[in-house]
Design an enzyme around this catalytic site. Structure first.
Site, PDB file in Angstrom:
ATOM      1  N   ASP A  70       0.886  -1.175   0.000  1.00 15.01           N
ATOM      2  CA  ASP A  70       0.000   0.000   0.000  1.00 15.01           C
ATOM      3  C   ASP A  70       0.917   1.216   0.000  1.00 15.01           C
ATOM      4  OD1 ASP A  70      -2.350   1.603   0.224  1.00 15.01           O
ATOM      5  OD2 ASP A  70      -2.112   1.721   2.387  1.00 15.01           O
ATOM      6  N   SER A  71       0.299   2.409  -0.060  1.00 14.95           N
ATOM      7  CA  SER A  71       1.105   3.625   0.020  1.00 14.95           C
ATOM      8  C   SER A  71       1.643   3.854   1.443  1.00 14.95           C
ATOM      9  CB  SER A  71       0.255   4.830  -0.377  1.00 14.95           C
ATOM     10  OG  SER A  71      -0.878   4.916   0.473  1.00 14.95           O
ATOM     11  N   CYS A 123      -4.372  -1.795  -1.638  1.00 19.14           N
ATOM     12  CA  CYS A 123      -4.602  -0.375  -1.877  1.00 19.14           C
ATOM     13  C   CYS A 123      -5.648  -0.260  -2.982  1.00 19.14           C
ATOM     14  CB  CYS A 123      -3.292   0.265  -2.330  1.00 19.14           C
ATOM     15  SG  CYS A 123      -3.480   1.955  -2.918  1.00 19.14           S
ATOM     16  N   GLU A 151      -3.150   8.768   8.215  1.00 18.11           N
ATOM     17  CA  GLU A 151      -1.701   8.553   8.152  1.00 18.11           C
ATOM     18  C   GLU A 151      -0.990   9.430   9.200  1.00 18.11           C
ATOM     19  OE1 GLU A 151       1.157   6.229   6.515  1.00 18.11           O
ATOM     20  OE2 GLU A 151      -0.848   6.201   5.678  1.00 18.11           O
ATOM     21  N   CYS A 176     -11.131   2.391   0.621  1.00 21.78           N
ATOM     22  CA  CYS A 176      -9.738   2.769   0.872  1.00 21.78           C
ATOM     23  C   CYS A 176      -9.311   1.956   2.079  1.00 21.78           C
ATOM     24  CB  CYS A 176      -9.627   4.265   1.175  1.00 21.78           C
ATOM     25  SG  CYS A 176      -7.968   4.767   1.718  1.00 21.78           S
ATOM     26  N   HIS A 178      -7.253   2.503   4.286  1.00 22.21           N
ATOM     27  CA  HIS A 178      -7.045   3.275   5.519  1.00 22.21           C
ATOM     28  C   HIS A 178      -8.328   3.359   6.356  1.00 22.21           C
ATOM     29  CE1 HIS A 178      -3.332   4.721   3.606  1.00 22.21           C
ATOM     30  NE2 HIS A 178      -2.999   5.313   4.746  1.00 22.21           N
TER      31      HIS A 178
HETATM   32  N1  DGL Z   1      -4.912   3.035   1.269  1.00 27.52           N
HETATM   33  C1  DGL Z   1      -4.914   3.408  -0.079  1.00 27.52           C
HETATM   34  C2  DGL Z   1      -6.172   3.080  -0.816  1.00 27.52           C
HETATM   35  O1  DGL Z   1      -6.801   2.104  -0.481  1.00 27.52           O
HETATM   36  C3  DGL Z   1      -4.185   4.653  -0.481  1.00 27.52           C
HETATM   37  C4  DGL Z   1      -4.517   5.924   0.184  1.00 27.52           C
HETATM   38  C5  DGL Z   1      -3.615   7.021  -0.350  1.00 27.52           C
HETATM   39  O2  DGL Z   1      -2.384   6.836  -0.315  1.00 27.52           O
HETATM   40  O3  DGL Z   1      -4.157   8.030  -0.827  1.00 27.52           O
HETATM   41  O4  DGL Z   1      -6.536   3.743  -1.764  1.00 27.52           O
END
Ligand code: DGL
Length: 271
Positions: free
Chosen positions: A12-13, A75, A154, A186, A188
């Site tokens: 993931d990021s 992600c 984050e 997402c 996150h």
């Molecule tokens: N967690 C990621 C997603 O599911 C990336 C969030 C990001 O880096 O903007 O899209």
């Protein structure tokens, strides 16, 4: 390394994909896992599809180079914009699991033809990937980009005033009161799912990718060993980041409730 011990590669990021990694580890507690957080390039949600493709392909090459037997794209931004590039980089013998198809499968089992909300990054919502796949299931889709949420999470802003205010602002839309389920598009967002639930009318189900992805791995004939005896791997879970940042360190430790050792690996992506 014997086939059964090849690690599962997850990326993931930033810390969001840890929600998926944790669900995978819970299902395959003795299976080695390598997590790659592309901290040098987050947030992915604000990047162009072209850049996301380049980053995702580079990370996949890294994970393949570390002998991973499966790649999990933890992600949504990369799953919706870069799946073909990840598959190309993984090659024909390494299966790739994205976070979106398992969620669509979960929706189709329980909410086929119903009204589904989706929130995610700009990159994910703009790709229209969820909208297309859900509409194929006969669903009515209410999709909304919620770009500030991943960065706030984050930064450690969850379970507090900042995330609550953001969620309320994003979900203060009448259309969301009529949905049957809300997809957290997402990885996150499971970290703020309790707050999201509070901002929604009662009875709306929340669907996140973590559990759906872990069960998608069950369907893979990829030499995974669910529930098998412990294997020797040192360490069993390895965390790699493209930039050693304090926010990832703190976020991962807060997430796991224990110290986490990070290794840095710069990506070779000509950016
Ligand atoms: N967690 C990621 C997603 O599911 C990336 C969030 C990001 O880096 O903007 O899209």
């Amino acid at each position: 390394m014997p086939e059964a011990m090849r690690p599962i590669g997850v990326f993931d990021s930033g810390i969001g994909g840890l929600t998926v990694a944790r669900a995978i580890s819970a299902r395959f507690p003795n299976h080695p896992l390598i997590y790659f957080g592309d901290t040098a390039h987050l947030p992915y949600g604000e990047k162009s599809p072209e850049l996301i493709r380049r980053y995702a392909a580079s990370i996949t090459q890294e994970l393949v180079g570390m002998n991973c037997s499966v790649i999990v794209v933890a992600c949504n931004s990369a799953s919706s914009n870069a799946l073909a590039e990840v598959r190309d980089s993984a090659g024909p013998n390494i299966p790739v699991i994205d976070v979106i198809h398992p969620v669509i499968q979960a929706v189709s089992e329980r909410f086929m033809g119903q009204s589904i909300g989706v929130i995610g990054t700009r990159a994910t919502i703009d790709s229209k990937w969820y909208q297309r796949l859900l509409e194929n299931q006969g669903c009515e889709v209410i999709a909304k980009a919620t770009p500030l949420l991943a960065s706030a999470i984050e930064e450690g802003f969850y379970e507090g005033k900042v995330s609550t205010a953001l969620i309320e602002a994003y979900l203060a839309d009448d259309a969301f009161s009529k949905i049957n389920a809300l997809v957290l598009g997402c990885t996150h967002y499971p970290l703020i799912s309790d707050e999201i639930r509070k901002a929604l009318p009662n009875g709306i189900e929340i669907i996140d990718s973590a559990a759906a992805v872990a069960s998608a791995l069950d369907n893979l004939n990829a030499s995974l060993t669910p529930g098998s005896e412990a294997v020797e791997a040192d360490p069993l879970r390895k965390f790699i980041v493209s930039d050693l940042t304090k926010s990832f360190q703190l976020g991962a430790e807060r997430f796991f409730g224990a110290p986490v050792v990070l290794e840095e690996r710069k990506l070779n992506n000509r950016t």
